[in-house]
Design an enzyme around this catalytic site. Structure first.
Site, PDB file in Angstrom:
ATOM      1  N   GLY A 136       1.359   5.159  31.077  1.00  0.00           N
ATOM      2  CA  GLY A 136       0.019   5.733  30.974  1.00  0.00           C
ATOM      3  C   GLY A 136      -0.059   6.854  29.962  1.00  0.00           C
ATOM      4  O   GLY A 136      -0.874   7.775  30.091  1.00  0.00           O
ATOM      5  N   THR A 185      -1.277   6.892  27.091  1.00  0.00           N
ATOM      6  CA  THR A 185      -2.513   6.916  26.303  1.00  0.00           C
ATOM      7  C   THR A 185      -3.652   7.641  27.020  1.00  0.00           C
ATOM      8  O   THR A 185      -4.691   7.901  26.421  1.00  0.00           O
ATOM      9  CB  THR A 185      -2.980   5.490  25.970  1.00  0.00           C
ATOM     10  OG1 THR A 185      -3.240   4.779  27.187  1.00  0.00           O
ATOM     11  CG2 THR A 185      -1.941   4.734  25.154  1.00  0.00           C
ATOM     12  N   GLY A 186      -3.468   7.974  28.306  1.00  0.00           N
ATOM     13  CA  GLY A 186      -4.505   8.684  29.047  1.00  0.00           C
ATOM     14  C   GLY A 186      -4.425  10.181  28.853  1.00  0.00           C
ATOM     15  O   GLY A 186      -3.480  10.709  28.246  1.00  0.00           O
ATOM     16  N   GLN A 187      -5.400  10.903  29.412  1.00  0.00           N
ATOM     17  CA  GLN A 187      -5.419  12.361  29.229  1.00  0.00           C
ATOM     18  C   GLN A 187      -4.158  13.009  29.803  1.00  0.00           C
ATOM     19  O   GLN A 187      -3.556  13.887  29.174  1.00  0.00           O
ATOM     20  CB  GLN A 187      -6.672  12.986  29.846  1.00  0.00           C
ATOM     21  CG  GLN A 187      -6.754  12.934  31.355  1.00  0.00           C
ATOM     22  CD  GLN A 187      -7.743  13.927  31.967  1.00  0.00           C
ATOM     23  OE1 GLN A 187      -8.457  14.637  31.279  1.00  0.00           O
ATOM     24  NE2 GLN A 187      -7.792  13.957  33.288  1.00  0.00           N
ATOM     25  N   ASP A 188      -3.728  12.577  30.975  1.00  0.00           N
ATOM     26  CA  ASP A 188      -2.539  13.189  31.577  1.00  0.00           C
ATOM     27  C   ASP A 188      -1.294  12.888  30.754  1.00  0.00           C
ATOM     28  O   ASP A 188      -0.430  13.758  30.563  1.00  0.00           O
ATOM     29  CB  ASP A 188      -2.343  12.671  33.002  1.00  0.00           C
ATOM     30  CG  ASP A 188      -3.400  13.178  33.972  1.00  0.00           C
ATOM     31  OD1 ASP A 188      -4.360  13.822  33.509  1.00  0.00           O
ATOM     32  OD2 ASP A 188      -3.261  12.937  35.176  1.00  0.00           O
ATOM     33  N   LEU A 215       2.801  -2.648  33.521  1.00  0.00           N
ATOM     34  CA  LEU A 215       3.074  -2.449  34.943  1.00  0.00           C
ATOM     35  C   LEU A 215       2.905  -3.725  35.765  1.00  0.00           C
ATOM     36  O   LEU A 215       3.289  -3.749  36.938  1.00  0.00           O
ATOM     37  CB  LEU A 215       2.168  -1.342  35.503  1.00  0.00           C
ATOM     38  CG  LEU A 215       2.518   0.082  35.060  1.00  0.00           C
ATOM     39  CD1 LEU A 215       1.444   1.065  35.517  1.00  0.00           C
ATOM     40  CD2 LEU A 215       3.879   0.506  35.593  1.00  0.00           C
ATOM     41  N   ALA A 250      -2.267   3.358  35.357  1.00  0.00           N
ATOM     42  CA  ALA A 250      -3.091   2.829  36.449  1.00  0.00           C
ATOM     43  C   ALA A 250      -4.418   2.353  35.889  1.00  0.00           C
ATOM     44  O   ALA A 250      -4.814   2.736  34.783  1.00  0.00           O
ATOM     45  CB  ALA A 250      -3.345   3.906  37.507  1.00  0.00           C
ATOM     46  N   SER A 259      -3.243  10.316  44.424  1.00  0.00           N
ATOM     47  CA  SER A 259      -4.613  10.748  44.163  1.00  0.00           C
ATOM     48  C   SER A 259      -5.304  11.242  45.427  1.00  0.00           C
ATOM     49  O   SER A 259      -5.067  10.728  46.535  1.00  0.00           O
ATOM     50  CB  SER A 259      -5.412   9.576  43.576  1.00  0.00           C
ATOM     51  OG  SER A 259      -6.797   9.852  43.552  1.00  0.00           O
ATOM     52  N   GLU A 300      -8.167  10.520  46.101  1.00  0.00           N
ATOM     53  CA  GLU A 300      -8.991   9.408  46.579  1.00  0.00           C
ATOM     54  C   GLU A 300      -8.345   8.698  47.765  1.00  0.00           C
ATOM     55  O   GLU A 300      -9.008   7.949  48.478  1.00  0.00           O
ATOM     56  CB  GLU A 300      -9.248   8.409  45.448  1.00  0.00           C
ATOM     57  CG  GLU A 300     -10.201   8.902  44.373  1.00  0.00           C
ATOM     58  CD  GLU A 300     -11.654   8.975  44.849  1.00  0.00           C
ATOM     59  OE1 GLU A 300     -12.031   8.187  45.738  1.00  0.00           O
ATOM     60  OE2 GLU A 300     -12.397   9.829  44.334  1.00  0.00           O
ATOM     61  N   TYR A 318      -9.386   1.359  44.423  1.00  0.00           N
ATOM     62  CA  TYR A 318      -8.510   2.304  43.730  1.00  0.00           C
ATOM     63  C   TYR A 318      -7.755   3.169  44.734  1.00  0.00           C
ATOM     64  O   TYR A 318      -6.533   3.340  44.641  1.00  0.00           O
ATOM     65  CB  TYR A 318      -9.343   3.187  42.795  1.00  0.00           C
ATOM     66  CG  TYR A 318      -8.583   4.349  42.191  1.00  0.00           C
ATOM     67  CD1 TYR A 318      -7.766   4.171  41.085  1.00  0.00           C
ATOM     68  CD2 TYR A 318      -8.699   5.627  42.731  1.00  0.00           C
ATOM     69  CE1 TYR A 318      -7.066   5.243  40.529  1.00  0.00           C
ATOM     70  CE2 TYR A 318      -8.003   6.702  42.184  1.00  0.00           C
ATOM     71  CZ  TYR A 318      -7.194   6.501  41.084  1.00  0.00           C
ATOM     72  OH  TYR A 318      -6.504   7.552  40.553  1.00  0.00           O
ATOM     73  N   HIS A 359      -8.989  16.117  38.043  1.00  0.00           N
ATOM     74  CA  HIS A 359      -8.602  16.995  36.950  1.00  0.00           C
ATOM     75  C   HIS A 359      -9.152  16.402  35.653  1.00  0.00           C
ATOM     76  O   HIS A 359      -9.052  15.218  35.400  1.00  0.00           O
ATOM     77  CB  HIS A 359      -7.090  17.188  36.895  1.00  0.00           C
ATOM     78  CG  HIS A 359      -6.300  15.936  37.000  1.00  0.00           C
ATOM     79  ND1 HIS A 359      -6.199  15.209  38.160  1.00  0.00           N
ATOM     80  CD2 HIS A 359      -5.563  15.268  36.078  1.00  0.00           C
ATOM     81  CE1 HIS A 359      -5.442  14.153  37.956  1.00  0.00           C
ATOM     82  NE2 HIS A 359      -5.049  14.154  36.690  1.00  0.00           N
TER      83      HIS A 359
END
Length: 341
Positions: A8, A10-13, A57, A80, A127, A129, A151, A181
């Site tokens: 992951g 490429t994501g912000q985190d 994944l 994810a 998460s 969630e 999710y 976040h």
């Protein structure tokens, strides 16, 4: 030089974590799904020196290959299907990637290490969630889960399979139960970025309205750059455990709108916002707010960026981005006009 493998990336985190680890002297490997991935150039520009490996994944052999090449000391599983709204429309893919993908990553580590899983430290991005229809407020590590979306269900599986491998195989595996976040790097489909970008476009005369769902939903919003620091701290402890990462404050979507619009000098945002039933969740999560006492006491972690600063940071970034977009559009129109003349 320690090695770290980030799924992951490429994501912000992934981007913030990559920057943090490179600053700390790590050699960073990032997993990308296909070298033709349109985000590869952005990752290479943001993280010069990162080594990108092809993997998925949903494909165990590719994960085994990535672990063999990277020989990581630490694996951060951030990959994810991360947009909650999409998880109802692509429930099976969400389960395969966000849920079973965690199992595959753990299996890859177990296979490469010949069952000596403690040699590689593993971080799972759990998460808030997972709490869903909350049983207590604030939510802490011991709060029961009641996920309210595909999710959230997939993340719950990923969380518990991480615990299971820790208990069954001696894996040094931790889960960070991260509450919402955000950052200027957040995807435009997420409500925070949808608002910050919409407000910027409205302020610059490029958009008239923002269509949103539930304005009463309340979330514990923090800055992604702070939260990746917590991830790293978790893996530096000799004992693997799970931690809630949160600010301990809750704000509604309405408050987010108040803060974002007031930053561009608009006090009454009601003419610019419409509620659209398409953006309502089939099963809503009304309030999430975390108790990060354990992370504070054991990791020494505290969030540095507050809610207002975060929102203003995002609006400022989008103002700059939208201005650049409008300037490019204007230059293109002038060029076309000159050619016609």
């Amino acid at each position: 030089m320690p090695h770290a493998l980030i799924t992951g990336i490429t994501g912000q985190d992934g981007l913030y974590l990559g920057e943090l680890l490179i600053d700390k002297g790590y050699e960073v490997f990032g997993l990308v799904r296909g070298q033709s991935n349109p985000k590869v150039a952005m990752v290479e520009k943001t993280l010069p020196g990162v080594r990108l490996l092809e993997g998925d994944l949903t494909d165990l052999p590719s994960l085994i290959g990535a672990v063999e090449i990277a020989q990581p000391d630490e694996v951060y599983n951030l990959g994810a299907i991360s947009f909650v709204g999409l998880s109802w429309r692509q429930a099976e893919l969400t389960g395969e990637t966000t849920g079973i993908g965690v199992l595959r990553m753990l299996e890859a580590i177990r296979i490469v290490t010949s069952d000596e899983m403690g040699r590689i430290r593993f971080y799972q991005a759990s998460s808030s969630e997972m709490f869903g229809k909350v049983r207590e407020t604030p939510q802490r590590e011991t709060t029961a889960f009641h996920p309210r979306s595909p999710y959230g269900v997939a993340k719950t599986f990923g969380h518990y399979i991480t615990v299971n491998y820790r208990e069954s195989y001696g894996a040094h595996a931790v889960s960070g139960i991260l509450f919402n976040h955000e950052s200027p790097r957040r995807g435009v489909e997420f409500v925070t970025r949808k608002i910050s970008r919409g407000v910027a476009r409205i302020a610059l005369g490029a958009q008239e309205k923002i269509a949103l769902g539930n304005l009463e939903a309340r979330r514990d919003w923090g800055f992604a750059g702070d939260y990746v620091d917590a991830m790293w701290r978790m893996l530096q402890r000799d004992t693997a455990d799970d931690y809630v990462v949160a600010t301990g404050e809750t704000h509604s979507v309405r408050e987010l709108l108040d803060t974002a619009f007031s930053h561009v000098g608009i006090d009454d945002w009601s003419p610019y916002v419409v509620q659209d039933p398409r953006f309502l969740r089939p099963a809503e999560v009304d309030v999430l707010v975390g108790d990060a006492s354990k992370a504070r006491d054991l990791l020494g972690w505290r969030p540095a960026v507050g809610f207002r600063t975060l929102v203003e940071m995002m609006v400022n970034a989008d103002l700059a981005a939208v201005r650049s977009e409008l300037d490019r559009e204007d230059a293109t129109l002038r060029g076309d006009a000159a050619q016609r003349a």
